[in-house]
Design a protein around this motif. Structure first.
Motif, PDB file in Angstrom:
ATOM      1  N   VAL A   7     -56.676   4.679  30.438  1.00  0.00           N
ATOM      2  CA  VAL A   7     -55.708   5.221  29.478  1.00  0.00           C
ATOM      3  C   VAL A   7     -56.224   4.953  28.069  1.00  0.00           C
ATOM      4  CG1 VAL A   7     -53.335   5.118  28.634  1.00  0.00           C
ATOM      5  CG2 VAL A   7     -53.812   4.803  31.078  1.00  0.00           C
ATOM      6  N   ALA A   9     -58.645   7.471  25.114  1.00  0.00           N
ATOM      7  CA  ALA A   9     -59.979   8.058  24.944  1.00  0.00           C
ATOM      8  C   ALA A   9     -60.541   7.657  23.586  1.00  0.00           C
ATOM      9  CB  ALA A   9     -59.898   9.580  25.081  1.00  0.00           C
ATOM     10  N   GLN A  11     -63.389   4.473  21.698  1.00  0.00           N
ATOM     11  CA  GLN A  11     -64.737   3.936  21.886  1.00  0.00           C
ATOM     12  C   GLN A  11     -64.916   3.335  23.286  1.00  0.00           C
ATOM     13  OE1 GLN A  11     -67.545   3.856  19.765  1.00  0.00           O
ATOM     14  NE2 GLN A  11     -68.581   3.005  21.560  1.00  0.00           N
ATOM     15  N   ALA A  12     -64.002   2.439  23.662  1.00  0.00           N
ATOM     16  CA  ALA A  12     -64.174   1.723  24.927  1.00  0.00           C
ATOM     17  C   ALA A  12     -63.856   2.621  26.126  1.00  0.00           C
ATOM     18  CB  ALA A  12     -63.276   0.491  24.941  1.00  0.00           C
ATOM     19  N   PHE A  38     -58.464  15.394  17.584  1.00  0.00           N
ATOM     20  CA  PHE A  38     -59.333  14.373  16.974  1.00  0.00           C
ATOM     21  C   PHE A  38     -60.013  14.947  15.736  1.00  0.00           C
ATOM     22  CE2 PHE A  38     -59.583  12.069  21.175  1.00  0.00           C
ATOM     23  CZ  PHE A  38     -59.166  10.843  20.707  1.00  0.00           C
ATOM     24  N   LEU A  44     -60.219   7.373  11.449  1.00  0.00           N
ATOM     25  CA  LEU A  44     -59.668   6.285  12.253  1.00  0.00           C
ATOM     26  C   LEU A  44     -60.270   4.930  11.910  1.00  0.00           C
ATOM     27  CD1 LEU A  44     -60.061   8.347  15.531  1.00  0.00           C
ATOM     28  CD2 LEU A  44     -57.867   7.717  14.517  1.00  0.00           C
ATOM     29  N   PHE A 109     -65.363  11.040  19.292  1.00  0.00           N
ATOM     30  CA  PHE A 109     -64.425  11.063  20.417  1.00  0.00           C
ATOM     31  C   PHE A 109     -64.211  12.497  20.916  1.00  0.00           C
ATOM     32  CE2 PHE A 109     -62.137   6.940  18.803  1.00  0.00           C
ATOM     33  CZ  PHE A 109     -63.298   6.220  19.030  1.00  0.00           C
ATOM     34  N   LEU A 174     -59.136   3.157   2.677  1.00  0.00           N
ATOM     35  CA  LEU A 174     -60.428   3.724   3.099  1.00  0.00           C
ATOM     36  C   LEU A 174     -60.504   5.197   2.736  1.00  0.00           C
ATOM     37  CD1 LEU A 174     -63.038   3.852   4.934  1.00  0.00           C
ATOM     38  CD2 LEU A 174     -61.488   4.238   6.849  1.00  0.00           C
ATOM     39  N   LEU A 221     -64.514   1.168   1.838  1.00  0.00           N
ATOM     40  CA  LEU A 221     -63.472   0.402   2.530  1.00  0.00           C
ATOM     41  C   LEU A 221     -63.093  -0.803   1.680  1.00  0.00           C
ATOM     42  CD1 LEU A 221     -61.695  -0.435   4.941  1.00  0.00           C
ATOM     43  CD2 LEU A 221     -63.713  -1.495   5.963  1.00  0.00           C
ATOM     44  N   GLY A 311     -65.249  -4.230  15.508  1.00  0.00           N
ATOM     45  CA  GLY A 311     -64.351  -3.735  16.552  1.00  0.00           C
ATOM     46  C   GLY A 311     -64.980  -2.723  17.493  1.00  0.00           C
ATOM     47  N   GLY A 313     -68.195  -2.102  17.957  1.00  0.00           N
ATOM     48  CA  GLY A 313     -69.324  -2.712  18.676  1.00  0.00           C
ATOM     49  C   GLY A 313     -68.822  -3.590  19.811  1.00  0.00           C
TER      50      GLY A 313
HETATM   51  C1  LIG Z   1     -60.196   0.590   8.481  1.00  0.00           C
HETATM   52  C2  LIG Z   1     -60.986   0.232   9.704  1.00  0.00           C
HETATM   53  C3  LIG Z   1     -62.362   0.098   9.620  1.00  0.00           C
HETATM   54  C4  LIG Z   1     -63.116  -0.266  10.737  1.00  0.00           C
HETATM   55  N1  LIG Z   1     -64.463  -0.387  10.643  1.00  0.00           N
HETATM   56  C5  LIG Z   1     -65.203  -0.731  11.712  1.00  0.00           C
HETATM   57  C6  LIG Z   1     -66.622  -0.826  11.615  1.00  0.00           C
HETATM   58  O1  LIG Z   1     -67.244  -0.576  10.578  1.00  0.00           O
HETATM   59  N2  LIG Z   1     -67.302  -1.203  12.723  1.00  0.00           N
HETATM   60  C7  LIG Z   1     -66.671  -1.466  13.895  1.00  0.00           C
HETATM   61  O2  LIG Z   1     -67.355  -1.818  14.881  1.00  0.00           O
HETATM   62  N3  LIG Z   1     -65.326  -1.356  14.024  1.00  0.00           N
HETATM   63  C8  LIG Z   1     -64.584  -0.993  12.967  1.00  0.00           C
HETATM   64  N4  LIG Z   1     -63.227  -0.864  13.096  1.00  0.00           N
HETATM   65  C9  LIG Z   1     -62.584  -1.125  14.390  1.00  0.00           C
HETATM   66  C10 LIG Z   1     -62.828  -0.027  15.420  1.00  0.00           C
HETATM   67  O3  LIG Z   1     -62.499   1.236  14.905  1.00  0.00           O
HETATM   68  C11 LIG Z   1     -62.001  -0.317  16.671  1.00  0.00           C
HETATM   69  O4  LIG Z   1     -62.124  -1.681  16.989  1.00  0.00           O
HETATM   70  C12 LIG Z   1     -62.471   0.503  17.874  1.00  0.00           C
HETATM   71  O5  LIG Z   1     -62.290   1.873  17.653  1.00  0.00           O
HETATM   72  C13 LIG Z   1     -61.708   0.061  19.116  1.00  0.00           C
HETATM   73  O6  LIG Z   1     -62.040   0.853  20.213  1.00  0.00           O
HETATM   74  P1  LIG Z   1     -60.957   1.050  21.368  1.00  0.00           P
HETATM   75  O7  LIG Z   1     -61.572   1.969  22.365  1.00  0.00           O
HETATM   76  O8  LIG Z   1     -60.458  -0.250  21.827  1.00  0.00           O
HETATM   77  O9  LIG Z   1     -59.733   1.755  20.652  1.00  0.00           O
HETATM   78  P2  LIG Z   1     -59.709   3.136  19.881  1.00  0.00           P
HETATM   79  O10 LIG Z   1     -61.067   3.567  19.493  1.00  0.00           O
HETATM   80  O11 LIG Z   1     -58.666   2.979  18.835  1.00  0.00           O
HETATM   81  O12 LIG Z   1     -59.190   4.179  20.975  1.00  0.00           O
HETATM   82  C14 LIG Z   1     -57.906   4.130  21.496  1.00  0.00           C
HETATM   83  C15 LIG Z   1     -57.552   5.513  22.025  1.00  0.00           C
HETATM   84  O13 LIG Z   1     -56.331   5.434  22.789  1.00  0.00           O
HETATM   85  C16 LIG Z   1     -55.504   6.514  22.420  1.00  0.00           C
HETATM   86  N5  LIG Z   1     -54.127   6.145  22.781  1.00  0.00           N
HETATM   87  C17 LIG Z   1     -53.332   5.263  22.132  1.00  0.00           C
HETATM   88  N6  LIG Z   1     -52.133   5.186  22.786  1.00  0.00           N
HETATM   89  C18 LIG Z   1     -52.222   6.022  23.837  1.00  0.00           C
HETATM   90  C19 LIG Z   1     -51.311   6.385  24.871  1.00  0.00           C
HETATM   91  N7  LIG Z   1     -50.076   5.855  24.963  1.00  0.00           N
HETATM   92  N8  LIG Z   1     -51.708   7.287  25.798  1.00  0.00           N
HETATM   93  C20 LIG Z   1     -52.934   7.832  25.742  1.00  0.00           C
HETATM   94  N9  LIG Z   1     -53.841   7.544  24.776  1.00  0.00           N
HETATM   95  C21 LIG Z   1     -53.479   6.641  23.849  1.00  0.00           C
HETATM   96  C22 LIG Z   1     -55.787   6.703  20.939  1.00  0.00           C
HETATM   97  O14 LIG Z   1     -55.405   7.978  20.473  1.00  0.00           O
HETATM   98  C23 LIG Z   1     -57.298   6.532  20.932  1.00  0.00           C
HETATM   99  O15 LIG Z   1     -57.940   7.752  21.250  1.00  0.00           O
HETATM  100  C24 LIG Z   1     -62.455  -0.501  11.988  1.00  0.00           C
HETATM  101  C25 LIG Z   1     -61.070  -0.345  12.069  1.00  0.00           C
HETATM  102  C26 LIG Z   1     -60.328   0.015  10.946  1.00  0.00           C
HETATM  103  C27 LIG Z   1     -58.840   0.158  11.071  1.00  0.00           C
END
Ligand SMILES: Cc1cc2nc3c(=O)[nH]c(=O)nc-3n(C[C@H](O)[C@H](O)[C@H](O)COP(=O)(O)OP(=O)(O)OC[C@H]3O[C@@H](n4cnc5c(N)ncnc54)[C@H](O)[C@@H]3O)c2cc1C
Length: 421
Positions: A7, A9, A11-12, A38, A44, A109, A174, A221, A311, A313
């Motif tokens: 659940v 879509a 990075q992870a 997206f 984001l 994405f 940002l 940022l 985050g 990475g």
């Molecule tokens: C201002 C800012 C700057 C940043 N800069 C960096 C950086 O330079 N380098 C770095 O490594 N990290 C950075 N980060 C952090 C990084 O963006 C996140 O840590 C990373 O994207 C996390 O990956 P994730 O897959 O856990 O979550 P996300 O990439 O946030 O993906 C989550 C997905 O789940 C979806 N989702 C949410 N709720 C639901 C639901 N109920 N049902 C279905 N889908 C859902 C969302 O739409 C999204 O597509 C930054 C963050 C911010 C806020």
């Protein structure tokens, strides 16, 4: 064929979904956004990923945008003079041993989601709820929640021992800008520490222009200490106005960055973001009303402030680690004990260092860290060690939290540099 539901879509989730699909799993990915949503939505993140994280994407053939621009080859640190506005107190920089890259997550994405569907993955377009997650858990061998900072994360309990803050420690502003002049000493991240006010990061990246062509940009940022002298952008309601105000602040407070940004302008109307991130580590397993366990991945269970740019990475490396463990599991059940152990190994081997470092950066720098920075101005190996730690945060320990270890390290590197002079 084992069935896995993911659940979220991001990075992870996308990375793990691709990895499992390539290994013959039946993968259902739940996304609350279409590729078009997206692409047309707000930015984001600044999403800079350093070398080892990029390798996890390369191993899956997901490095679709490599070589098109926005690479991060150097890292520089500037500390503004607290007593003399517009002056630098310290400066050091280093080439990065393994280059970083930031691809606009809107582009990434959308591209990865389309590629997943084309490769035969099942996508359910839906904002998942605890109830729909329970339905997935009933019909899949393993259900993972990688919903980022979304509400589904509330299914997972906070781990208080690993969560030192209970509120955001920075107010982020940002924008993405184009038309910045090239850097004189190689393309890279510029980190500017402004004592008592916060930090300003300027980070190269790659997005797309209106015609879908690759477009290199810079992220500006701002990380303002809440209530401090930089926390003055909260009420800005317009991206053009925000861009102008951020550029103006740069001109006044860190003028060494201003010249190359003179003609910089917003890349697109959605290229702005404001808000705070609450750092939090959660327990990795949530039990649904039915009693079935689900496992958290990425920001859902480990959220760090963006100050160290870790985050994405960390999410990439977590996806890589989970993939390895899922494959190793063979036909055995993905039970709660396996989920907990898989997460704990990742946290202990990797993520704890990222969290400790990031949380430390949110506090005023202690004397031994400032001494290290001072020495790094004249000793390139110290500068290199710090800058390359953005790829491997573990290498900052123990010295980051241990004044004696820091003094020993500085003395050792300084002596070696003098001997080689
Ligand atoms: C201002 C800012 C700057 C940043 N800069 C960096 C950086 O330079 N380098 C770095 O490594 N990290 C950075 N980060 C952090 C990084 O963006 C996140 O840590 C990373 O994207 C996390 O990956 P994730 O897959 O856990 O979550 P996300 O990439 O946030 O993906 C989550 C997905 O789940 C979806 N989702 C949410 N709720 C639901 C639901 N109920 N049902 C279905 N889908 C859902 C969302 O739409 C999204 O597509 C930054 C963050 C911010 C806020």
């Amino acid at each position: 064929m084992r069935k896995v539901a993911i659940v979220g879509a991001g990075q992870a989730g996308l990375q793990l979904a691709h990895g499992l699909l390539q290994k013959g799993f039946s993968v259902t990915l739940v996304s609350d956004r279409t590729p078009e949503q997206f692409e047309q939505g707000r930015v984001l993140s600044t999403q800079c990923i350093f070398g080892d994280g990029l390798d996890t994407e390369r191993r899956l053939g997901l490095n679709h945008w490599e070589g098109q621009g926005g690479e991060v080859e150097t890292f520089s640190v500037n500390v503004a003079h607290p007593g003399v506005p517009g002056e630098r107190l310290m400066h050091f920089s280093s080439p990065l041993e393994f280059h970083g890259h930031a691809v606009d997550q809107r582009v990434k994405f959308a591209g990865w989601l389309r590629a997943f569907q084309e490769a035969g993955g099942t996508v359910v377009m839906q904002a998942a709820t605890p109830e729909s997650v329970d339905d997935l858990a009933a019909t899949h061998d393993l259900t993972l929640i990688s919903a980022g900072k979304g509400d589904l994360g509330k299914l997972f309990r906070k781990n208080p021992e690993r969560t030192p803050y209970d509120a955001p420690q920075r107010q982020c502003s940002l924008v993405y800008v184009r038309n910045a002049a090239p850097r004189k000493n190689g393309q890279g991240v510029s980190a500017n520490l402004i004592p008592g006010a916060g930090e300003i990061f300027i980070i190269p990246g790659l997005t797309q222009d209106e015609q879908g062509r690759p477009l290199a940009y810079d992220s500006l940022l701002f990380e303002a200490i809440p209530g401090g002298p930089m926390d003055i952008f909260r009420d800005v309601k317009d991206p053009q106005e925000l861009t102008a105000k951020l550029k103006d602040y740069i001109q006044q407070v860190i003028p060494w960055e201003a010249e190359r940004l003179k003609d910089a302008e917003l890349t697109d109307a959605q290229a702005w973001l404001m808000g705070g991130v609450k750092p939090e580590v959660r327990f990795p397993v949530a039990t649904l009303p039915s009693g079935r366990p689900v496992m958290g991945l990425g920001d859902t269970v480990i959220v760090n402030d963006p100050i160290t740019g870790q985050g994405s990475g960390t999410a990439a490396k977590a996806a890589d680690h989970y993939l390895t463990r899922i494959l190793e599991r063979g036909d055995q059940p993905f039970d709660e004990a396996w989920m907990t152990q898989t997460f704990e190994d990742f946290y202990n081997d990797y993520a704890q260092f990222t969290c400790m470092w990031t949380n430390a950066m949110l506090a005023p720098p202690p004397e031994h860290v400032l001494n290290y920075f001072g020495a790094a101005q004249n000793v390139p190996s110290l500068a290199g060690l710090f800058c390359n730690a953005f790829n491997r945060p573990r290498t900052l320990f123990p010295w980051l939290g241990d004044p004696q270890a820091a003094a020993d390290l500085v003395a050792e590197h300084t002596a070696r540099a003098q001997a080689n002079a």
